[in-house]
Design a protein around this motif. Sequence first.
Motif, short mmCIF file in Angstrom:
data_model
loop_
_atom_site.label_atom_id
_atom_site.label_comp_id
_atom_site.label_asym_id
_atom_site.label_seq_id
_atom_site.Cartn_x
_atom_site.Cartn_y
_atom_site.Cartn_z
N PHE A 101 0.83 -1.21 0.00
CA PHE A 101 0.00 0.00 0.00
C PHE A 101 0.86 1.26 0.00
O PHE A 101 1.47 1.61 1.00
CB PHE A 101 -0.94 -0.01 1.20
CG PHE A 101 -1.94 -1.12 1.14
CD1 PHE A 101 -3.00 -1.08 0.25
CD2 PHE A 101 -1.80 -2.25 1.94
CE1 PHE A 101 -3.91 -2.12 0.17
CE2 PHE A 101 -2.70 -3.29 1.87
CZ PHE A 101 -3.76 -3.23 0.98
N ALA A 102 0.87 1.93 -1.13
CA ALA A 102 1.68 3.14 -1.26
C ALA A 102 0.84 4.40 -1.05
O ALA A 102 1.32 5.51 -1.16
CB ALA A 102 2.34 3.18 -2.63
N GLY A 103 -0.45 4.22 -0.76
CA GLY A 103 -1.32 5.37 -0.53
C GLY A 103 -2.58 4.92 0.18
O GLY A 103 -2.81 3.71 0.36
N ALA A 104 -3.42 5.89 0.57
CA ALA A 104 -4.66 5.56 1.27
C ALA A 104 -5.53 4.68 0.37
O ALA A 104 -5.51 4.83 -0.85
CB ALA A 104 -5.40 6.84 1.62
N THR A 105 -6.28 3.79 1.00
CA THR A 105 -7.05 2.84 0.19
C THR A 105 -8.41 2.55 0.81
O THR A 105 -8.56 2.58 2.03
CB THR A 105 -6.25 1.53 0.00
OG1 THR A 105 -6.90 0.73 -0.95
CG2 THR A 105 -6.12 0.75 1.28
N GLN A 145 -15.07 2.92 4.40
CA GLN A 145 -13.94 3.22 5.28
C GLN A 145 -12.66 3.29 4.45
O GLN A 145 -12.50 2.56 3.46
CB GLN A 145 -13.80 2.14 6.34
CG GLN A 145 -15.02 1.98 7.22
CD GLN A 145 -14.75 1.02 8.37
OE1 GLN A 145 -13.98 1.32 9.27
NE2 GLN A 145 -15.38 -0.14 8.33
N VAL A 146 -11.77 4.16 4.90
CA VAL A 146 -10.51 4.36 4.18
C VAL A 146 -9.36 4.16 5.16
O VAL A 146 -9.38 4.70 6.27
CB VAL A 146 -10.46 5.78 3.56
CG1 VAL A 146 -9.10 6.05 2.94
CG2 VAL A 146 -11.56 5.94 2.52
N ALA A 147 -8.39 3.36 4.76
CA ALA A 147 -7.19 3.15 5.59
C ALA A 147 -6.09 4.09 5.11
O ALA A 147 -5.79 4.13 3.91
CB ALA A 147 -6.73 1.69 5.47
N CYS A 148 -5.52 4.85 6.05
CA CYS A 148 -4.45 5.81 5.73
C CYS A 148 -3.20 5.36 6.49
O CYS A 148 -3.25 5.19 7.71
CB CYS A 148 -4.86 7.22 6.15
SG CYS A 148 -6.42 7.74 5.41
N HIS A 386 -7.32 12.47 2.80
CA HIS A 386 -7.18 11.23 2.03
C HIS A 386 -8.52 10.51 1.91
O HIS A 386 -8.85 9.95 0.86
CB HIS A 386 -6.18 10.28 2.69
CG HIS A 386 -4.75 10.65 2.43
ND1 HIS A 386 -4.28 10.89 1.16
CD2 HIS A 386 -3.69 10.82 3.25
CE1 HIS A 386 -3.00 11.20 1.23
NE2 HIS A 386 -2.62 11.16 2.49
N THR A 387 -9.28 10.51 3.01
CA THR A 387 -10.57 9.82 3.00
C THR A 387 -11.47 10.45 1.95
O THR A 387 -12.08 9.75 1.13
CB THR A 387 -11.21 9.89 4.40
OG1 THR A 387 -10.30 9.29 5.33
CG2 THR A 387 -12.53 9.14 4.45
N GLY A 388 -11.52 11.79 1.96
CA GLY A 388 -12.33 12.48 0.96
C GLY A 388 -11.86 12.18 -0.44
O GLY A 388 -12.66 11.91 -1.35
N ALA A 389 -10.55 12.19 -0.63
CA ALA A 389 -10.01 11.97 -1.98
C ALA A 389 -10.32 10.56 -2.46
O ALA A 389 -10.76 10.35 -3.60
CB ALA A 389 -8.50 12.22 -1.98
N VAL A 390 -10.11 9.58 -1.60
CA VAL A 390 -10.37 8.18 -2.00
C VAL A 390 -11.86 7.99 -2.29
O VAL A 390 -12.23 7.37 -3.27
CB VAL A 390 -9.90 7.19 -0.90
CG1 VAL A 390 -10.42 5.79 -1.18
CG2 VAL A 390 -8.38 7.18 -0.83
#
Length: 398
Positions: A101-105, A145-148, A386-390
């Motif tokens: 994982f290279a970014g929020a997902t 849900q977003v994992a950062c 990040h959550t918003g962006a994902v």
Amino acid sequence: MEDVVLVINAGSSSLKFCVYNAVADGWRLSTRGQIEGIGTAPRFSAKDDVGVRLADERLDKDEIHDAAAALGALAAWLRSQYHAAHVIGVGHRVVHGGAHFAGATLVTPDVVEQLRALVPLAPLHQPHNLAAIGAVSERLPHVPQVACFDTAFHRGQPEVATVIPLPREIRGGGVQRYGFHGLSYEYIASVLPQVAPDIADGRVVVAHLGSGASLCAMKQRRSVDSTLGFTALDGLCMGTRPGALDPGVVLYLFQTLGLSAAEVEAILYRKSGLIGISGISNDMRELVANAAPAARLAVDYFVYRAIKEIGALAAVLGGIDGLVFTAGIGENSAEIRRRICEGSAWLGLELDAAANDARKTRISASRSRVSAWVIPTNEELIIARHTGAVLGLTQAQV
Ligand code: ADP
């Protein structure tokens, strides 16, 4: 109906949270709070965006015994405060994202399985991060849900900084240096152009000094090296972790003292560092105020190690333009900042003692070749972004 994002940072005995409102130009903090003392003496507290207290109450110890129960209490409080709100997503701090994982997902069952495989690499944090994700899935099954990840910011480091010089077949299993505190470093990198424009495009060492502590070497706001590695045990002395350690010591614990893996893990993650040296406390405030020789040695070692590692990262960067302090100790302890800056004077850093005592943003003398700064971190804002962006991306794709 207002759209909100809930940010969760779940630790071993605490659940920190923030509620952000979606506004035209980004995210505005609405509430910041925590449930601490989960399983022992749980307490719920929350403040609004300007620090006005919204809640501060004791919770039932038998009822709030784990992360799921704490999340239930938080959900009930949020419902009472935000009955007209729509939770568009929940963003989690997840300590380890591994090599993948290279970014929020976006969190899916498959992602959870991959993150569970990383538990042995972050036993102090990852299980609690995953427990919070599981508890939210149960209570709010339809909310994405977003994992950062704390590792993501470091993923662009050169291979020479991430390689661990062990046999190839061992390295193939993901044994490499990852680096941590990436959400904090990403926030600092994001504000440098406004706060410290002179150094933003230069060579900067950021010192995240909290109960976990590390340094990040940045070139043009990108991570090129950091003091934490494969796990969150390397580098600086921490509250309960030793930082850099001769691996022969670990062999000694197993072979000569005959300790079990669980005992060694407890020593490395919970009984070393400031608490290990002092035998008094892992809290820097208490140690600085304590004249006992063991407390002094713990503080001395913390400072010594920071100076030594700043020197190492300055070498990696070919010299530095700025040094930034952040997190609990970095933001609040003028004494620790002073001692680290004095020990780094050889780099061309001259402290402005009055500015440091007053916790000004810039704490170096105006003639200092290397500037020094105090910048409060804000990992939660990065998680909200990040959550918003994902989610924006996901919704656009649907
Ligand atoms: P974490 O988020 O990892 O729990 P923090 O960034 O909140 O850690 O930092 C916690 C550390 O900051 C503790 O060791 C605490 O003693 C220290 N700290 C907070 N305020 C001060 C202060 N005024 N002087 C010295 N240390 C402080």
